[in-house]
Design a protein around this motif. Structure first.
Motif, mmCIF file in Angstrom:
data_model
loop_
_atom_site.group_PDB
_atom_site.id
_atom_site.type_symbol
_atom_site.label_atom_id
_atom_site.label_comp_id
_atom_site.label_asym_id
_atom_site.label_seq_id
_atom_site.Cartn_x
_atom_site.Cartn_y
_atom_site.Cartn_z
ATOM 1 N N ALA A 50 37.484 -15.890 17.796
ATOM 2 C CA ALA A 50 36.597 -14.847 17.267
ATOM 3 C C ALA A 50 35.729 -14.264 18.380
ATOM 4 C CB ALA A 50 35.735 -15.407 16.146
ATOM 5 N N LEU A 51 35.186 -15.125 19.237
ATOM 6 C CA LEU A 51 34.358 -14.634 20.347
ATOM 7 C C LEU A 51 35.185 -13.832 21.343
ATOM 8 C CD1 LEU A 51 32.131 -17.777 20.956
ATOM 9 C CD2 LEU A 51 31.417 -15.594 19.978
ATOM 10 N N MET A 52 36.398 -14.283 21.630
ATOM 11 C CA MET A 52 37.279 -13.574 22.553
ATOM 12 C C MET A 52 37.560 -12.153 22.042
ATOM 13 S SD MET A 52 41.307 -14.218 23.309
ATOM 14 C CE MET A 52 41.636 -13.741 21.629
ATOM 15 N N LEU A 53 37.893 -12.057 20.764
ATOM 16 C CA LEU A 53 38.209 -10.749 20.188
ATOM 17 C C LEU A 53 36.973 -9.851 20.140
ATOM 18 C CD1 LEU A 53 40.560 -11.908 17.301
ATOM 19 C CD2 LEU A 53 41.214 -10.783 19.454
ATOM 20 N N ARG A 54 35.849 -10.416 19.762
ATOM 21 C CA ARG A 54 34.614 -9.650 19.643
ATOM 22 C C ARG A 54 34.147 -9.126 20.991
ATOM 23 N NH1 ARG A 54 30.583 -13.014 16.505
ATOM 24 N NH2 ARG A 54 32.156 -12.620 14.952
ATOM 25 N N VAL A 67 22.187 -22.953 12.206
ATOM 26 C CA VAL A 67 23.393 -23.382 12.912
ATOM 27 C C VAL A 67 24.494 -23.705 11.914
ATOM 28 C CG1 VAL A 67 24.353 -25.219 14.356
ATOM 29 C CG2 VAL A 67 22.121 -24.237 14.893
ATOM 30 N N LEU A 68 24.122 -24.338 10.818
ATOM 31 C CA LEU A 68 25.104 -24.701 9.807
ATOM 32 C C LEU A 68 25.602 -23.489 9.034
ATOM 33 C CD1 LEU A 68 23.362 -27.910 8.465
ATOM 34 C CD2 LEU A 68 25.241 -27.759 10.101
ATOM 35 N N ARG A 69 24.778 -22.479 8.942
ATOM 36 C CA ARG A 69 25.150 -21.287 8.174
ATOM 37 C C ARG A 69 25.827 -20.207 9.018
ATOM 38 N NH1 ARG A 69 23.202 -21.472 3.135
ATOM 39 N NH2 ARG A 69 21.458 -22.850 2.706
ATOM 40 N N ALA A 70 25.719 -20.305 10.338
ATOM 41 C CA ALA A 70 26.285 -19.278 11.215
ATOM 42 C C ALA A 70 27.798 -19.214 11.031
ATOM 43 C CB ALA A 70 25.949 -19.592 12.670
ATOM 44 N N ALA A 71 28.298 -18.021 10.827
ATOM 45 C CA ALA A 71 29.744 -17.831 10.623
ATOM 46 C C ALA A 71 30.291 -16.993 11.765
ATOM 47 C CB ALA A 71 29.990 -17.169 9.279
ATOM 48 N N ILE A 72 30.468 -17.642 12.914
ATOM 49 C CA ILE A 72 31.032 -16.927 14.054
ATOM 50 C C ILE A 72 32.504 -16.681 13.812
ATOM 51 C CG2 ILE A 72 31.599 -17.120 16.510
ATOM 52 C CD1 ILE A 72 29.015 -18.745 16.809
ATOM 53 N N ALA A 73 33.152 -17.663 13.256
ATOM 54 C CA ALA A 73 34.589 -17.542 12.999
ATOM 55 C C ALA A 73 34.807 -17.261 11.510
ATOM 56 C CB ALA A 73 35.299 -18.821 13.435
ATOM 57 N N VAL A 74 35.524 -18.110 10.843
ATOM 58 C CA VAL A 74 35.874 -17.920 9.446
ATOM 59 C C VAL A 74 34.895 -18.691 8.561
ATOM 60 C CG1 VAL A 74 37.720 -18.235 7.761
ATOM 61 C CG2 VAL A 74 38.284 -17.722 10.130
ATOM 62 N N LYS A 75 34.342 -18.022 7.553
ATOM 63 C CA LYS A 75 33.371 -18.687 6.674
ATOM 64 C C LYS A 75 33.951 -19.898 5.959
ATOM 65 C CE LYS A 75 29.981 -15.191 5.796
ATOM 66 N NZ LYS A 75 28.720 -15.315 5.142
ATOM 67 N N ALA A 76 35.248 -19.956 5.813
ATOM 68 C CA ALA A 76 35.879 -21.096 5.145
ATOM 69 C C ALA A 76 35.613 -22.393 5.898
ATOM 70 C CB ALA A 76 37.379 -20.865 5.012
ATOM 71 N N TRP A 77 35.260 -22.308 7.178
ATOM 72 C CA TRP A 77 34.985 -23.509 7.968
ATOM 73 C C TRP A 77 33.614 -24.105 7.642
ATOM 74 C CZ3 TRP A 77 38.279 -26.347 10.496
ATOM 75 C CH2 TRP A 77 39.418 -25.780 11.036
ATOM 76 N N THR A 78 32.708 -23.364 7.021
ATOM 77 C CA THR A 78 31.334 -23.828 6.824
ATOM 78 C C THR A 78 31.247 -25.171 6.110
ATOM 79 O OG1 THR A 78 30.511 -21.564 6.920
ATOM 80 C CG2 THR A 78 29.063 -23.206 5.930
#
Length: 73
Positions: free
Chosen positions: A11-15, A51-62
């Motif tokens: 996600a960071l790479m693409l962004r 930190v726990l709520r941050a959705a850098i990638a996919v929210k399904a990982w939360t």
């Protein structure tokens, strides 16, 4: 943990338009984590709720991420 790290780094790479070195970067992070999990060490960590709520990638990982942080000792 590897798939989660890969998801975040992709996600960071693409962004940010970075070169695709995700596979190598995941391995570096996993190697660094061995310091935490191997040997007789204890760490105390304070996490903010954001930190726990941050959705850098996919929210399904939360839910997985929250469970992982809670069960580590």
């Amino acid at each position: 943990m590897g798939p989660y790290i890969a998801s975040v780094l992709t996600a960071l790479m693409l962004r940010r338009g970075l070169p695709n070195d995700v596979e190598e970067a995941v391995q570096v992070r996993l190697d660094k984590q061995r310091v935490i999990h191997e040997g007789d060490r204890r760490f105390a960590v304070i996490l903010e709720e954001s930190v726990l709520r941050a959705a850098i990638a996919v929210k399904a990982w939360t839910p997985w991420k929250v469970g992982w942080y809670v069960t580590q000792h």
